[in-house]
Design an enzyme around this catalytic site. Sequence first.
Site, PDB file in Angstrom:
ATOM      1  N   GLU A 240       0.868  -1.187   0.000  1.00 12.48           N
ATOM      2  CA  GLU A 240       0.000   0.000   0.000  1.00 12.48           C
ATOM      3  C   GLU A 240       0.897   1.228   0.000  1.00 12.48           C
ATOM      4  OE1 GLU A 240      -2.981   0.423   3.063  1.00 12.48           O
ATOM      5  OE2 GLU A 240      -3.603   2.387   2.257  1.00 12.48           O
TER       6      GLU A 240
ATOM      7  N   ASN B  95      -4.099   5.008  -2.481  1.00 13.08           N
ATOM      8  CA  ASN B  95      -5.260   5.599  -1.777  1.00 13.08           C
ATOM      9  C   ASN B  95      -5.814   6.742  -2.614  1.00 13.08           C
ATOM     10  OD1 ASN B  95      -5.571   4.350   0.981  1.00 13.08           O
ATOM     11  ND2 ASN B  95      -3.362   4.768   0.934  1.00 13.08           N
TER      12      ASN B  95
ATOM     13  N   GLU C 233      -7.677   2.187  -3.746  1.00  7.61           N
ATOM     14  CA  GLU C 233      -8.455   2.030  -2.508  1.00  7.61           C
ATOM     15  C   GLU C 233      -9.386   3.238  -2.369  1.00  7.61           C
ATOM     16  OE1 GLU C 233      -6.129   1.337   0.969  1.00  7.61           O
ATOM     17  OE2 GLU C 233      -4.970  -0.275   0.043  1.00  7.61           O
TER      18      GLU C 233
ATOM     19  N   ASP D 152     -11.820   0.671   1.288  1.00  4.46           N
ATOM     20  CA  ASP D 152     -10.930   0.876   2.437  1.00  4.46           C
ATOM     21  C   ASP D 152     -11.731   1.032   3.731  1.00  4.46           C
ATOM     22  OD1 ASP D 152      -8.546   1.179   3.677  1.00  4.46           O
ATOM     23  OD2 ASP D 152      -7.985   3.066   2.716  1.00  4.46           O
TER      24      ASP D 152
ATOM     25  N   GLU E 106      -6.352  -5.136   7.780  1.00  5.27           N
ATOM     26  CA  GLU E 106      -5.391  -4.070   8.094  1.00  5.27           C
ATOM     27  C   GLU E 106      -4.958  -4.202   9.553  1.00  5.27           C
ATOM     28  OE1 GLU E 106      -6.191  -0.132   5.684  1.00  5.27           O
ATOM     29  OE2 GLU E 106      -7.877  -0.593   6.976  1.00  5.27           O
TER      30      GLU E 106
HETATM   31  P1  C2E Z   1      -5.288   3.881   5.497  1.00  2.00           P
HETATM   32  O1  C2E Z   1      -5.478   3.900   4.045  1.00  2.00           O
HETATM   33  O2  C2E Z   1      -6.236   3.060   6.261  1.00  2.00           O
HETATM   34  O3  C2E Z   1      -3.832   3.380   5.734  1.00  2.00           O
HETATM   35  C1  C2E Z   1      -3.461   2.573   6.756  1.00  2.00           C
HETATM   36  C2  C2E Z   1      -2.981   3.344   7.876  1.00  2.00           C
HETATM   37  O4  C2E Z   1      -2.765   2.442   8.965  1.00  2.00           O
HETATM   38  C3  C2E Z   1      -1.600   3.970   7.640  1.00  2.00           C
HETATM   39  O5  C2E Z   1      -1.479   5.144   8.341  1.00  2.00           O
HETATM   40  C4  C2E Z   1      -0.685   2.978   8.203  1.00  2.00           C
HETATM   41  O6  C2E Z   1       0.580   3.478   8.616  1.00  2.00           O
HETATM   42  C5  C2E Z   1      -1.455   2.493   9.380  1.00  2.00           C
HETATM   43  N1  C2E Z   1      -1.103   1.106   9.750  1.00  2.00           N
HETATM   44  C6  C2E Z   1      -0.834   0.073   8.958  1.00  2.00           C
HETATM   45  N2  C2E Z   1      -0.598  -1.052   9.702  1.00  2.00           N
HETATM   46  C7  C2E Z   1      -0.757  -0.696  10.980  1.00  2.00           C
HETATM   47  C8  C2E Z   1      -0.654  -1.407  12.188  1.00  2.00           C
HETATM   48  O7  C2E Z   1      -0.360  -2.623  12.242  1.00  2.00           O
HETATM   49  N3  C2E Z   1      -0.891  -0.735  13.342  1.00  2.00           N
HETATM   50  C9  C2E Z   1      -1.200   0.574  13.304  1.00  2.00           C
HETATM   51  N4  C2E Z   1      -1.440   1.197  14.454  1.00  2.00           N
HETATM   52  N5  C2E Z   1      -1.309   1.304  12.171  1.00  2.00           N
HETATM   53  C10 C2E Z   1      -1.079   0.657  11.014  1.00  2.00           C
HETATM   54  P2  C2E Z   1      -0.922   6.409   7.698  1.00  2.00           P
HETATM   55  O8  C2E Z   1       0.159   6.110   6.797  1.00  2.00           O
HETATM   56  O9  C2E Z   1      -0.683   7.386   8.794  1.00  2.00           O
HETATM   57  O10 C2E Z   1      -2.123   6.882   6.814  1.00  2.00           O
HETATM   58  C11 C2E Z   1      -3.295   7.308   7.395  1.00  2.00           C
HETATM   59  C12 C2E Z   1      -4.362   7.483   6.391  1.00  2.00           C
HETATM   60  O11 C2E Z   1      -4.079   8.555   5.520  1.00  2.00           O
HETATM   61  C13 C2E Z   1      -4.552   6.315   5.467  1.00  2.00           C
HETATM   62  O12 C2E Z   1      -5.322   5.325   6.074  1.00  2.00           O
HETATM   63  C14 C2E Z   1      -5.217   6.933   4.300  1.00  2.00           C
HETATM   64  O13 C2E Z   1      -6.577   6.987   4.502  1.00  2.00           O
HETATM   65  C15 C2E Z   1      -4.616   8.273   4.294  1.00  2.00           C
HETATM   66  N6  C2E Z   1      -3.575   8.335   3.285  1.00  2.00           N
HETATM   67  C16 C2E Z   1      -2.274   8.022   3.388  1.00  2.00           C
HETATM   68  N7  C2E Z   1      -1.626   8.255   2.237  1.00  2.00           N
HETATM   69  C17 C2E Z   1      -2.545   8.723   1.367  1.00  2.00           C
HETATM   70  C18 C2E Z   1      -2.494   9.165   0.007  1.00  2.00           C
HETATM   71  O14 C2E Z   1      -1.446   9.122  -0.694  1.00  2.00           O
HETATM   72  N8  C2E Z   1      -3.661   9.576  -0.521  1.00  2.00           N
HETATM   73  C19 C2E Z   1      -4.791   9.587   0.169  1.00  2.00           C
HETATM   74  N9  C2E Z   1      -5.858  10.008  -0.426  1.00  2.00           N
HETATM   75  N10 C2E Z   1      -4.895   9.216   1.442  1.00  2.00           N
HETATM   76  C20 C2E Z   1      -3.758   8.774   2.043  1.00  2.00           C
HETATM   77 CA    CA Z   2      -5.723   2.671   2.440  1.00  2.00          CA
HETATM   78 CA    CA Z   3      -7.550   1.513   5.864  1.00  2.00          CA
END
Ligand code: C2E
Ligand code: CA
Ligand code: CA
Length: 683
Positions: free
Chosen positions: A447, A506, A538, A569, A625
Amino acid sequence: MQLFTSIARRAFKFLSRRNAERLWMHYAFALSIIFALLFAIDQVNRTITERGTAAKTVMSVGSNQVLLGYDILLQTEAAINDDARLFQTLDQNIAAFEQAHAYVISSPIWSDALQNHYFESERPLDDRVRIFADLAKRLPTAGPVEQSIVQRALNERYTARGLKGQLRAATELIESTARAEIDRLSDLQATLIKLSVAMLVIEILIVFAPAQLTVTANIQKLRKQSERLQTSREELQDANSWLNYMINHDPLTGLPNRSSLMTSLKAALSDQDGPEMSVILIGLDDFKSINDSAGHDFGDAVLCEMALVLKSCVDDDHVVARIGGDEFVLISDEAALELVGRIRASFAEPLEVNARRIPLSMSIGYMEISAGKQDPLSVIADLGLALQVAKNQGGNRSQHFHNQLRDEIGSMRQLQLDLVDAIKNGEIEPWFQPQIRLSDGTLHGAEVLARWRHPKRGLLTPDKFLPAAEHSGLMVDVDHSIWRSAMNLAQTWQHESLWRPCISLNAAPDTISDPYLIERFLFQLQKSGLEADQVVIEVLETTLIEGKDDMAAINIDSLAECGIALELDDFGTGYASLSKLTQLPLSGIKLDRSLVAPLPDHSADSVVRAILALAGELGLHVIAEGVEEDEQAKHLRSRGCAFGQGYGYGKPMPPDEFRAWLDQNADRALRAGQAGQVAVKRA
Ligand code: C2E
Ligand code: CA
Ligand code: CA
């Protein structure tokens, strides 16, 4: 009589129509006639009195003259016979006798009969009186013989030849003349009185009664006018209160509006002894998309329903106002947190509007105010800040206002400004988190997650800058910038034969609704050289819920037609209807971390099993996830979940680190709790 009646009738008619303002002229005229008549009567009265007095005087003078005649006779006789001295006083009596005569003939009591009696009869009294007086005057100077002749002559004239009788007759004539005149005057007086009474009656008929009618008519007219005035005053009051209502209320929801809220706030703040108040500002997240997709009428219905729910959250005497499109303010003496909790609970379930169930996400800014501390404008401004922060943090949040928020907002604005350059300069970079096949622990895909290497603030996670990007309309550019870099990197790794990549990108709701999505996406895909099956998009549940715009639906269909896999998602956190799952061209769902974390807890397991069963029925694969523990991975695998993603396998890694991770793990079978550590060690 007939003529009089008809004249009176006409006069009455004419006068009835007269101008009320000129009534005084009619009154003056009528009264002057009455006064003239009274004056005439008074004059007649005076004349009667004067004539009566004059008659009495003349009659007494006349009677006196008779006596004086006697006196003269007696005096002459006594003077001749006894006392010559009496001649000396005789002159006085003769003079009095003549004066009495002169008085009578010059008196105002006069008549033809008296004229005749004194001057025009055969023997006029006037002549006889003069002769008698002249004779008497001769006596004192006459000799004795002549004296006796004269004295006899006097006697004879006075008694035998009737001077005395004639004088008496004159007195009677005077009396009858006076009486006749008084009678005439009395008649005149009676006539005048009758005339006055008649005039009074006539005036009553032709002046006072019509005037009274005119006055009565005018009073009635005035009364009607005043009633009309009263009615128009009431109408004016109604209009005024309606205007007042309109000025102070929102026509759509009937709630107090911004100006009314300001008044209430001012009152609350100026009440020094009043309790501490909670003020809460609520704004709907993404209300625009409801309006755009379901129409403004539906949007209005949502606001009305929302107003009702908010009112039910507070007591009747608390304030619920609508101050803007989707913004509501509540003022209550209840503790702010409690009230916010109740509001959240009231909107936990989708709102039923026009037989449709619509989930509402709202942001809340709240604060406590105490009397005299702030002015209403700054209260609303501060709440606006808190609301903005809540929205910037992704919405569906409640933010308490405190003074540091101002700095935070300032830095958020700065972040928005920096973001433009960051996109241009490629400061926002894609990080990669592996997705593992649970069946054998091999790498399935990665991802792509955005990170911003901010020159001053250091590394920023999406929660720190994506809200700012959303609010400044830069989300679409952020997504495409990340996608472009991620695809290019993936293509590089493919060239290096490290891995046949499959990357999950995403897509924010704005990106999915972007009319140029397909062109931009396909252009980048082609440019990178990746195949369509190497990219997954996603989408969030909220992008797909009922009521969202058509462009998103068209784009999703187009992506599917281009062979791009779509995954839903955060499944399990929103309200995606099951029917929607069947309607959309999805290939998989991503089970939200909140459902995975409690596993293998029994109740969490039931939900996961149900979802997995449903997904299996629909032919959708499931990616769990937040897999951190091997136990979770095993459990999920045993329940038929195909893929796992989480810190247990690997945290999101920057490109270099992920490349190294790939180098080491791309072909390995991984166990949750192991691979992540390896990757971290290598980073
Ligand atoms: P998401 O799409 O649900 O991405 C998964 C989030 O869960 C990611 O946070 C990831 O670091 C975190 N994660 C994955 N595995 C674990 C785990 O085992 N434990 C915990 N506590 N967390 C885990 P992140 O990277 O901070 O991203 C947060 C959200 O921001 C994402 O949720 C997504 O909705 C959004 N996002 C991130 N990058 C993009 C992007 O390029 N474009 C868009 N539109 N949204 C993004
Ligand atoms: Ca995602
Ligand atoms: Ca997610």
